[in-house]
Scaffold this active site. Sequence first.
Site, PDB file in Angstrom:
ATOM      1  N   ASP A  88      -5.428  -6.270   6.163  1.00 27.12           N
ATOM      2  CA  ASP A  88      -6.609  -5.536   5.718  1.00 27.12           C
ATOM      3  C   ASP A  88      -7.723  -6.534   5.377  1.00 27.12           C
ATOM      4  O   ASP A  88      -8.870  -6.420   5.833  1.00 27.12           O
ATOM      5  CB  ASP A  88      -6.217  -4.719   4.477  1.00 27.12           C
ATOM      6  CG  ASP A  88      -7.289  -3.750   4.048  1.00 27.12           C
ATOM      7  OD1 ASP A  88      -8.271  -3.599   4.779  1.00 27.12           O
ATOM      8  OD2 ASP A  88      -7.141  -3.145   2.960  1.00 27.12           O
TER       9      ASP A  88
ATOM     10  N   TYR B  25       0.823  -1.215   0.000  1.00 24.44           N
ATOM     11  CA  TYR B  25       0.000   0.000   0.000  1.00 24.44           C
ATOM     12  C   TYR B  25       0.858   1.267   0.000  1.00 24.44           C
ATOM     13  O   TYR B  25       0.396   2.345  -0.351  1.00 24.44           O
ATOM     14  CB  TYR B  25      -0.947   0.040   1.198  1.00 24.44           C
ATOM     15  CG  TYR B  25      -2.057  -0.995   1.171  1.00 24.44           C
ATOM     16  CD1 TYR B  25      -2.245  -1.821   0.081  1.00 24.44           C
ATOM     17  CD2 TYR B  25      -2.929  -1.131   2.239  1.00 24.44           C
ATOM     18  CE1 TYR B  25      -3.245  -2.770   0.055  1.00 24.44           C
ATOM     19  CE2 TYR B  25      -3.949  -2.079   2.227  1.00 24.44           C
ATOM     20  CZ  TYR B  25      -4.098  -2.895   1.131  1.00 24.44           C
ATOM     21  OH  TYR B  25      -5.101  -3.826   1.111  1.00 24.44           O
TER      22      TYR B  25
ATOM     23  N   ASP C  49     -11.167  -7.831   7.973  1.00 27.02           N
ATOM     24  CA  ASP C  49     -12.559  -7.677   7.550  1.00 27.02           C
ATOM     25  C   ASP C  49     -13.278  -9.024   7.592  1.00 27.02           C
ATOM     26  O   ASP C  49     -14.439  -9.120   8.010  1.00 27.02           O
ATOM     27  CB  ASP C  49     -12.644  -7.099   6.131  1.00 27.02           C
ATOM     28  CG  ASP C  49     -12.796  -5.589   6.155  1.00 27.02           C
ATOM     29  OD1 ASP C  49     -12.354  -4.976   7.147  1.00 27.02           O
ATOM     30  OD2 ASP C  49     -13.353  -5.026   5.191  1.00 27.02           O
TER      31      ASP C  49
ATOM     32  N   LYS D   8       3.246 -15.416   3.477  1.00 25.82           N
ATOM     33  CA  LYS D   8       3.175 -16.222   2.246  1.00 25.82           C
ATOM     34  C   LYS D   8       4.615 -16.570   1.898  1.00 25.82           C
ATOM     35  O   LYS D   8       5.123 -16.240   0.804  1.00 25.82           O
ATOM     36  CB  LYS D   8       2.475 -15.390   1.147  1.00 25.82           C
ATOM     37  CG  LYS D   8       2.137 -16.163  -0.103  1.00 25.82           C
ATOM     38  CD  LYS D   8       0.992 -17.139   0.052  1.00 25.82           C
ATOM     39  CE  LYS D   8       0.771 -17.915  -1.224  1.00 25.82           C
ATOM     40  NZ  LYS D   8      -0.103 -19.095  -1.042  1.00 25.82           N
TER      41      LYS D   8
ATOM     42  N   ASP E  33      -3.303 -17.971   2.956  1.00 21.60           N
ATOM     43  CA  ASP E  33      -4.475 -18.637   2.344  1.00 21.60           C
ATOM     44  C   ASP E  33      -5.094 -19.634   3.324  1.00 21.60           C
ATOM     45  O   ASP E  33      -6.322 -19.732   3.455  1.00 21.60           O
ATOM     46  CB  ASP E  33      -4.126 -19.305   1.004  1.00 21.60           C
ATOM     47  CG  ASP E  33      -2.729 -19.889   0.966  1.00 21.60           C
ATOM     48  OD1 ASP E  33      -2.002 -19.780   1.975  1.00 21.60           O
ATOM     49  OD2 ASP E  33      -2.347 -20.474  -0.065  1.00 21.60           O
TER      50      ASP E  33
END
Length: 356
Positions: A247, A142, A251, A191, A223
Amino acid sequence: MTKNIAVLPGDGIGPEIIAEAIKVLNKVAEKFGHEFKFTYVDIGGCSIDKYGVPITEDGMEKCKNAHSVLLGAVGGPKWDGCDPSIRPEKALLKVRKELGLFANLRPTKLFPQLADASPLKESVMGEGIDLLIVRELTGGVYFGDRDTSEKNGELVATDIMSYSQHEIERIGRVAFETARKRGKKLASVDKANVLDTSRLWRKIMHELKEEYSDVEYSDILVDNTAMQLIKNPTQFDVLVTENMFGDILSDEASMLTGSIGMMPSASLSEGTLGMYEPIHGSAPDIAGQNIANSLGTILSAAMMLRYSFNMADEADAIEGAVNSVLDKGYRTADIMQDGCVRLGCKEMGDAVSDCI
Ligand code: NAD
């Protein structure tokens, strides 16, 4: 103790929910012999309307000079067409960056009284969901360089994801320290089977775990984490991860509790200054109707007392009061159940305040 709090109500339901958190903080001040001084700052659309920018430099100074910042929410359809450089959300990125808020803490707690609101089956929820995601907030993809340019006759877009040792170590320390104060269990999400940033992330976390041998540590791929949060969420206590993974996962996790209106968050700096806000947006569809759920903001104020002011008893008092109002069957519209008493945003603030 005297504490200066910069209060940023923002847009939509922001001013309504913030008013209830202030009411509860004033009650805590009265009960525990503190003084909370509130300095109000315009942020988001309301600031664009008044000053042409989503937050003024004077507003930024007030945030920097405060002991902590309490935010409602920003944005709404009125400002969707704004120039991208002055959109309401720009103010949030500016505050995060200038205050050095690199650690985002998002608890996901399912209050047993609201179990019906969760999309999960009772058998999956077990004794109850109570986990916390520690998300790195100022690094990663980001904040990396980005570019869209033409190569070989077609457009190619690139976003750079980078992490330094220092950035990983400081978020790792927040996560281990937080785990120490909770269930002493930390899962680091990455990851590392694909990304170099994740391999460095894992290396630093493994170095840190030697210092925190009292915390049970594990690595988990992002994942698999997405899957495990739905399949077996009660296995987790604290999760730590980089910006984009955090992020998305936070959520996902927030939905396990059924209502976005209940969820608080904290964004912390290397010092004690932090910014506290509910995770939801400005909910323009219900603004001005006294029906918003103020509990996420009230619980954010409790996090402010715990993390910025080291007032654990006072934070416990707020969280206990929220539990009591739910026990009494009081509900705002978004969490209403059969046989319960429906309260407005303001009346819910009164009920929590009365329980302290
Ligand atoms: P939202 O979170 O504002 O609303 C999503 C849904 O949840 C709506 O139906 C809303 O009524 C409901 N809801 C949200 N908070 C609630 C509460 N406290 N009580 C009861 N119901 C609640 O998300 P959105 O509709 O996608 O975004 C609206 C605006 O908020 C947009 O301009 C968006 O950019 C902005 N936004 C701001 C923040 C922030 O300030 N941190 C975060 C997310 C979105």
